[in-house]
Design an enzyme around this catalytic site. Structure first.
Site, PDB file in Angstrom:
ATOM      1  CE  LYS A 156       4.880  -0.996   8.797  1.00 43.40           C
ATOM      2  NZ  LYS A 156       4.265  -0.185   7.749  1.00 43.40           N
TER       3      LYS A 156
ATOM      4  CB  ALA B 237      11.081   4.375   4.848  1.00 42.71           C
ATOM      5  N   GLY B 238       7.892   4.295   6.039  1.00 37.10           N
ATOM      6  CA  GLY B 238       6.743   3.390   6.115  1.00 37.10           C
ATOM      7  C   GLY B 238       7.164   1.957   6.368  1.00 37.10           C
TER       8      GLY B 238
ATOM      9  N   GLY C  77       8.422   0.926   9.400  1.00 37.20           N
ATOM     10  CA  GLY C  77       8.219   0.600  10.821  1.00 37.20           C
ATOM     11  C   GLY C  77       9.495   0.513  11.641  1.00 37.20           C
ATOM     12  N   GLY C  78      10.571   1.141  11.200  1.00 32.95           N
ATOM     13  CA  GLY C  78      11.860   1.012  11.899  1.00 32.95           C
ATOM     14  C   GLY C  78      11.786   1.392  13.377  1.00 32.95           C
TER      15      GLY C  78
ATOM     16  CB  SER D 299       6.950   0.493  15.213  1.00 32.12           C
ATOM     17  OG  SER D 299       6.295   1.704  14.952  1.00 32.12           O
ATOM     18  CB  SER D 300      11.020  -2.714  14.141  1.00 33.61           C
ATOM     19  OG  SER D 300      11.816  -3.861  14.288  1.00 33.61           O
TER      20      SER D 300
ATOM     21  CG  ASP E  19       2.641   0.420  12.481  1.00 35.24           C
ATOM     22  OD1 ASP E  19       1.405   0.283  12.468  1.00 35.24           O
ATOM     23  OD2 ASP E  19       3.278   1.010  11.595  1.00 35.24           O
TER      24      ASP E  19
HETATM   25  O1  C5P Z   1       0.289   5.106  16.520  1.00 35.58           O
HETATM   26  P1  C5P Z   1       1.322   5.952  15.884  1.00 35.58           P
HETATM   27  O2  C5P Z   1       1.947   6.929  16.839  1.00 35.58           O
HETATM   28  O3  C5P Z   1       2.350   5.186  15.133  1.00 35.58           O
HETATM   29  O4  C5P Z   1       0.564   6.821  14.789  1.00 35.58           O
HETATM   30  C1  C5P Z   1       1.136   7.957  14.185  1.00 35.58           C
HETATM   31  C2  C5P Z   1       0.037   8.770  13.525  1.00 35.58           C
HETATM   32  O5  C5P Z   1      -0.469   8.079  12.387  1.00 35.58           O
HETATM   33  C3  C5P Z   1      -1.175   9.023  14.408  1.00 35.58           C
HETATM   34  O6  C5P Z   1      -1.005  10.178  15.176  1.00 35.58           O
HETATM   35  C4  C5P Z   1      -2.282   9.200  13.375  1.00 35.58           C
HETATM   36  O7  C5P Z   1      -2.216  10.493  12.824  1.00 35.58           O
HETATM   37  C5  C5P Z   1      -1.874   8.243  12.277  1.00 35.58           C
HETATM   38  N1  C5P Z   1      -2.540   6.928  12.371  1.00 35.58           N
HETATM   39  C6  C5P Z   1      -3.885   6.819  12.093  1.00 35.58           C
HETATM   40  N2  C5P Z   1      -4.487   5.584  12.168  1.00 35.58           N
HETATM   41  C7  C5P Z   1      -3.780   4.479  12.482  1.00 35.58           C
HETATM   42  C8  C5P Z   1      -2.404   4.576  12.755  1.00 35.58           C
HETATM   43  C9  C5P Z   1      -1.806   5.813  12.679  1.00 35.58           C
HETATM   44  O8  C5P Z   1      -4.554   7.817  11.804  1.00 35.58           O
HETATM   45  N3  C5P Z   1      -4.400   3.311  12.516  1.00 35.58           N
END
Ligand code: C5P
Length: 279
Positions: free
Chosen positions: A9, A94-95, A97-98, A100-101, A133
């Site tokens: 994504k 990379a940002g 979302g690999g 998560s996908s 994500d």
């Molecule tokens: O939800 P996920 O595990 O992918 O998030 C990774 C990290 O990114 C979280 O621990 C948090 O530090 C940050 N994050 C955030 N706000 C979001 C999504 C992610 O601060 N909406």
């Protein structure tokens, strides 16, 4: 053997609203799936096994695919074990979302292989337990996400668009980029106006995480400047980086650099009741 592709994504725009008491950030972002895919295969096995073509990816409980498998079993009480193999194409850190996908694709696949005990809405709510994500990847691919990314409004897909993903050899850590972010220093742009502009065919692309990512990693900012100097017109960090997406106009000067990975892709969406396809 059951095979599904797992798309990357980008965030066409990403606005950060505030830091929440639970440590997450309230965001407002237009997410879009693109035609850069991993490929996952699922095979019933005597015991769980996770394998991946990329040796740098952990294949244990840290992998979100493993979390998805465990969660699906816990929620459905269906005790099957699987060998899941990941053919990795989407770069990590990379940002894009690999991970998560891959987790969302696993939830979808296991539900299909178990005669659909869960609705798509249930899968999406389980997905939020894995990561912010993950629920998005169970939508049809163009979604306005708010909350920590888990409140989703599907919207009209944009016109077809060729893009180039540019990934430097270094990665960026999502928690580090969020932690370094100073929300009070961000420009106050109304995400609903940005969404309306996209829907009316006048897209604006921006990412509130760029400032923080560039503070942590000045060479990432230098790469953006270099791409802009090579006549890439729109060069925006995807999620927390380190990859950029560039909207192609055909006027770009070709970049040949062994330290950069370039992937040409298109926006892609899936049809209701059908998973993503690579054609
Ligand atoms: O939800 P996920 O595990 O992918 O998030 C990774 C990290 O990114 C979280 O621990 C948090 O530090 C940050 N994050 C955030 N706000 C979001 C999504 C992610 O601060 N909406």
């Amino acid at each position: 053997m059951f095979t599904l592709i797992s798309p990357a994504k980008i965030n066409l725009f990403l606005r950060i609203i505030r830091r929440r008491d639970d440590g997450f950030h309230e965001l407002a972002s237009l997410f879009q799936t693109i035609s850069l895919f991993d490929r996952l295969t699922f095979e019933r096995a005597k015991q769980d096994q996770l394998t991946c073509t990329d040796p740098s990816i952990p294949c244990d409980h840290r992998n979100l695919v493993y979390k998805a498998l465990t969660l699906f079993r816990q929620k459905t009480q269906i005790a099957h074990s699987y060998h899941i193999h990941i053919e990795k194409k989407i770069p990590a850190e990379a940002g894009l979302g690999g991970g998560s996908s891959n987790a969302a694709t696993t939830l979808y696949a296991l539900n299909e292989l178990s005669n659909r005990p869960a609705s798509l809405e249930q899968l999406q709510s389980w997905a939020a337990e894995i990561g912010s994500d993950v629920p998005f990847f169970l939508t049809q691919g163009t979604t306005y996400c708010t909350g920590r990314g888990d409140i989703m409004r599907p919207v009209k897909a944009p016109s077809p668009q060729s893009i180039c993903i540019v990934k430097p050899e270094w990665g960026l850590s999502t928690p580090a980029v969020y932690k370094n972010l100073k929300v009070s220093e961000l420009i106050h742009r109304d995400p609903l106006i940005a969404l309306k502009n996209h829907q009316e065919g006048l897209p604006e692309y921006f990412n509130d995480l760029e400032m923080s990512a560039f503070q942590i990693s000045p060479k990432t900012e230098a790469l953006q400047k270099r791409l802009l100097n090579s006549k890439y017109k729109t060069v925006v960090l995807s999620g927390s980086g380190s990859a950029f997406f560039c909207i192609l106009t055909g006027k770009e000067t070709p970049i040949i650099d062994p330290q950069l990975s370039l992937y040409q892709a298109e926006f892609t969406n899936r049809k209701a009741n059908q998973w993503y396809t690579s054609t």
